[in-house]
Enzyme design. Structure first.
Site, PDB file in Angstrom:
ATOM      1  N   ARG A   1      28.004   0.027  20.739  1.00  0.00           N
ATOM      2  CA  ARG A   1      27.014  -0.938  21.234  1.00  0.00           C
ATOM      3  C   ARG A   1      27.369  -1.310  22.663  1.00  0.00           C
ATOM      4  O   ARG A   1      28.381  -0.868  23.202  1.00  0.00           O
ATOM      5  CB  ARG A   1      27.056  -2.198  20.370  1.00  0.00           C
ATOM      6  CG  ARG A   1      28.467  -2.789  20.242  1.00  0.00           C
ATOM      7  CD  ARG A   1      28.501  -4.084  19.488  1.00  0.00           C
ATOM      8  NE  ARG A   1      29.836  -4.476  19.095  1.00  0.00           N
ATOM      9  CZ  ARG A   1      30.731  -5.067  19.877  1.00  0.00           C
ATOM     10  NH1 ARG A   1      30.434  -5.319  21.137  1.00  0.00           N
ATOM     11  NH2 ARG A   1      31.930  -5.407  19.423  1.00  0.00           N
TER      12      ARG A   1
ATOM     13  N   HIS B   1      43.533 -12.919  19.624  1.00  0.00           N
ATOM     14  CA  HIS B   1      43.029 -11.532  19.627  1.00  0.00           C
ATOM     15  C   HIS B   1      41.585 -11.439  20.112  1.00  0.00           C
ATOM     16  O   HIS B   1      40.926 -10.417  19.908  1.00  0.00           O
ATOM     17  CB  HIS B   1      43.149 -10.884  18.246  1.00  0.00           C
ATOM     18  CG  HIS B   1      44.480 -11.063  17.619  1.00  0.00           C
ATOM     19  ND1 HIS B   1      45.640 -10.587  18.192  1.00  0.00           N
ATOM     20  CD2 HIS B   1      44.858 -11.696  16.483  1.00  0.00           C
ATOM     21  CE1 HIS B   1      46.668 -10.905  17.426  1.00  0.00           C
ATOM     22  NE2 HIS B   1      46.230 -11.586  16.397  1.00  0.00           N
TER      23      HIS B   1
ATOM     24  N   GLU C   1      48.975  -0.835  11.919  1.00  0.00           N
ATOM     25  CA  GLU C   1      49.453  -0.063  13.057  1.00  0.00           C
ATOM     26  C   GLU C   1      50.723  -0.692  13.627  1.00  0.00           C
ATOM     27  O   GLU C   1      50.973  -1.888  13.452  1.00  0.00           O
ATOM     28  CB  GLU C   1      48.402  -0.036  14.171  1.00  0.00           C
ATOM     29  CG  GLU C   1      47.160   0.737  13.818  1.00  0.00           C
ATOM     30  CD  GLU C   1      46.144   0.723  14.947  1.00  0.00           C
ATOM     31  OE1 GLU C   1      45.299   1.619  14.948  1.00  0.00           O
ATOM     32  OE2 GLU C   1      46.205  -0.172  15.808  1.00  0.00           O
TER      33      GLU C   1
ATOM     34  N   LYS D   1      37.389   1.823  11.165  1.00  0.00           N
ATOM     35  CA  LYS D   1      38.503   2.129  12.056  1.00  0.00           C
ATOM     36  C   LYS D   1      39.395   3.225  11.473  1.00  0.00           C
ATOM     37  O   LYS D   1      39.916   4.070  12.190  1.00  0.00           O
ATOM     38  CB  LYS D   1      39.322   0.864  12.323  1.00  0.00           C
ATOM     39  CG  LYS D   1      38.622  -0.168  13.203  1.00  0.00           C
ATOM     40  CD  LYS D   1      39.539  -1.335  13.481  1.00  0.00           C
ATOM     41  CE  LYS D   1      38.941  -2.302  14.493  1.00  0.00           C
ATOM     42  NZ  LYS D   1      37.734  -2.963  14.003  1.00  0.00           N
TER      43      LYS D   1
END
Length: 679
Positions: free
Chosen positions: A297, A235, A200, A116
């Site tokens: 994917r 999440h 973040e 990421k």
């Protein structure tokens, strides 16, 4: 097109890939672990090869063994599904070295998007908007804490190599940061063998909107519009829909073009999903958006895209992997109607959505079609089910606890919602806890139905989405009693001569049925008389009872109780009677004092495991005084960490397990010197 492919996955995605392959005459090879020897995906494929023991690390993650199996079977290509090795660049390279085609993107794209942190740096250069944060390589806890302070709380810690909600924590203050970071890193290392994280800014009203992209080897790349995946717990996605509510045509085009730019930046090939986070406006509309990550994917929620576009995305994968160009251009990709997907999980929403294990004793899903029976042509069917589970199958602690994906299509969102409500009402599962009732409440939530929601919807609406259990209603008690009476009869009729208790020759007889349920007790009195049966619930007057003969489904009941016509299903599961009626489900237990004579109540001074799993962290020591709600230990189950909290004030007498120990559901974890309520 290929002649034979190996599917390096399990469950519903393996069944889904096999369905499209069968439609094209492509033979399929399944692989399976010890736990999946009799699984549905093994049965639907043409061949099946054993990989190893139940844990994924000893079976589905053994890339070398999978490649050996593919070569031995004569397969030309491997479809990795999602999860497991689907985004593993080393596996992609090993397939190429072995002369096998991986039905997925090149290893270089996986590497570029697999981290990421690196992906965000790349996206910045491609002018794709990013959330403010830290995506660098310095992983010192003190440094990361400083970055969190610089960004400003609340922040989101995310595993760089992660996905599926694993290795992710929202941190509200500096005091919580160190514990959350340590937990994230443990979970990331366990799930992805990489504990690097990024930080973040956490948006207060985020919408999770993702764009399906597809690219071929001829330089073509398109987006197949968006999916809204904002409804989440821990999440992880619970429900997805396409198109996203509140999405303007201008915003859709901007996000689609940004997603294509992200794919082109890494020379992408095949199916991919670019995930964005958008700030929700006052009415829930999608506002400013930021790049989160790209999943290299196929996604779990791909069916909603198929439903609104009319295209089979697995077919596209096969064609692109075989070297063909994309089957459609951007201007041909129109949106038709609205689609919703609900993930039916084996989990207990009332216990923080803890996974549930057990055997599916009874499974009845709504009338639907599978993908390979007409879903790829013309108007989509109203209801589609993608599942790798059948009645009698076990849900084990080794894999994701999803039972089925329930997908509906409507001409508009209102019709799709109505169809999803009806489909959930027709779903019956016995043998373990599920989220079906929770999903039904979600469909009726005013904010969700109105399209005004974000990722915090479930947490904000806990009072209505996760209410306290209600006492069983009179009609549910009557249905349970009628099922018992019918079971006691010889031929489906309530013949008093064929019963051990009931009608008496010279006197009236009554029988009291006492039930217990999560929401409280219930009592039914059965009166046996010459003219037939009469039932009274609680202190209410007795009403006559007439039970229709059994139909095709043994569990189905139709009856008249007084002037009320009642219908439902009653399934016996050990001592429990599971009653389904009018979209409601209640579990009733008939009180039988004789059957439990001599049993003692469980001592309250103990804490038991809510599920099978492994102890990964012990946070208290013997002799320590704890307050209600204090964190005691952390368990890992189904690839997720779950914290066990103190159910009441007390003093820890003994911690009975150590880090690394495996525990079974119900095992005593901690004993208390002073009584503490049961978990």
């Amino acid at each position: 097109m290929f002649k034979k492919i190996l599917i390096a996955n399990r469950g519903e995605i393996a069944c889904r890939v096999a369905a499209t392959a069968r439609r094209f005459g492509v033979r399929t090879v399944a692989v399976y672990s010890d736990a999946d020897a009799r699984a549905k995906h093994v049965a639907v494929c043409d061949e099946a090869l054993h990989l190893g023991a139940a844990p994924a690390a000893q079976s589905y993650l053994l890339g070398e063994k999978i490649i050996t199996a593919a070569l031995a079977s004569g397969a030309e290509a491997i479809h990795p599904g999602y999860g497991f090795l689907s985004e593993n660049a080393e596996f992609a390279e090993a397939c190429e070295t072995a002369g096998l085609v991986l039905i997925g993107p090149p290893a270089s794209a996986m590497r570029a998007m697999g981290s990421k942190s690196a992906a965000k740096t790349l996206m910045e250069s491609a002018r794709v908007p990013l959330v403010p944060g830290y995506h660098g390589s310095n992983q010192e806890p003190i440094f990361l804490r400083g970055e969190a302070t610089r960004i400003g709380y609340p922040v989101l810690i995310k595993a760089s190599a992660g996905g599926g909600g694993k290795g992710m924590r929202i941190v509200q203050s500096a005091a919580e940061f160190d514990a959350a970071l340590a937990s994230c890193k443990r979970e990331a290392l366990s799930s992805f063998r990489d504990d690097q994280v990024l930080i973040e800014r956490y948006l207060t009203r985020p919408r999770h909107i993702e764009i399906q992209v597809f690219a071929d080897r001829h330089g073509n790349c398109v987006y197949l519009h968006e999916r809204d995946c904002s409804v989440q717990r821990r999440h992880q996605k619970v429900l997805e829909e396409a198109p996203a509510p509140g999405m303007s045509a201008q915003r859709r085009r901007a996000m689609g073009e940004a997603a294509v730019a992200a794919a082109l930046a890494v020379n992408y090939v095949g199916a991919g999903t670019v995930e964005f986070i958008a700030e929700a406006g006052p009415g829930g509309e999608a506002g400013e958006f930021f790049f989160m990550e790209m999943n290299t994917r196929l996604q779990v929620e791909h069916p909603v895209t198929e439903m609104i576009t009319g295209y089979d995305l697995v077919e596209w994968q096969l064609r692109v992997a075989a070297g063909e160009p994309l089957p459609a251009t951007q201007d041909q990709l129109l949106i038709h109607g609205h689609a919703l997907e609900a993930r039916i999980y084996a989990e207990n929403p009332d216990k923080n959505f803890f996974p549930s294990t057990g055997t599916l004793q009874h499974l009845r899903l709504p009338a639907a079609v599978e993908f390979d029976r007409g879903m790829h042509e013309g108007t989509p069917a109203a209801v589609r089910i993608d599942s790798g589970i059948r009645a009698g199958d076990p849900i084990t602690p080794f894999y994701d606890p999803m039972i089925a994906k329930l997908i509906v299509w409507g001409a508009d969102r209102e019709q799709a919602l109505a169809r999803m409500r009806a489909a959930l009402a027709a779903t019956q599962i016995v043998g373990l806890s599920t989220n079906v009732a929770f999903l039904a409440r979600l469909m009726n939530d005013t904010a969700f139905a109105g399209g005004d929601f974000d990722t915090g919807l479930i947490e904000r609406h806990r009072a209505t989405l996760l209410p306290a259990a209600q006492a069983p209603t009179a009609d549910m008690l009557v249905l349970a009693t009628a099922a018992m009476l019918r079971a006691e009869s010889h031929d489906g009729q309530t013949d008093p001569w064929g019963q051990a208790s009931g009608w008496r020759l010279n006197q009236a007889y009554r029988r009291v049925m006492k039930f217990t349920a999560a929401g409280g007790p219930g009592e039914v009195t059965v009166f046996y008389a010459r003219e037939g049966l009469r039932l009274a619930v609680g202190a209410a007057p007795a009403e006559t009872l007439a039970i229709d003969p059994p139909g095709a489904q043994a569990s189905t009941l139709r009856l008249m109780w007084g002037t009320q016509a009642l219908a439902g299903d009653v399934v016996s599961d050990g001592e429990n009677l599971e009653v389904f009626s009018a979209g409601r489900h209640v579990v009733l237990t008939l009180s039988n004092p004789l059957a439990h004579a001599g049993e003692h109540e469980v001592d309250d001074a103990r804490l038991t495991a809510p599920m099978p799993g492994k102890i990964v962290s012990v946070l208290v020591k013997n002799g320590e005084r704890v307050a209600k709600g204090a964190s005691l230990l952390v368990m890992e189950a189904m690839k997720m960490e779950h914290t066990v909290y103190a159910p009441d004030d007390g003093v820890v007498e003994e911690v009975l397990f150590a880090v690394g120990d495996q525990v079974t559901e119900g095992a005593q974890l901690i004993s208390f010197a002073q009584p503490a309520a049961k978990a």
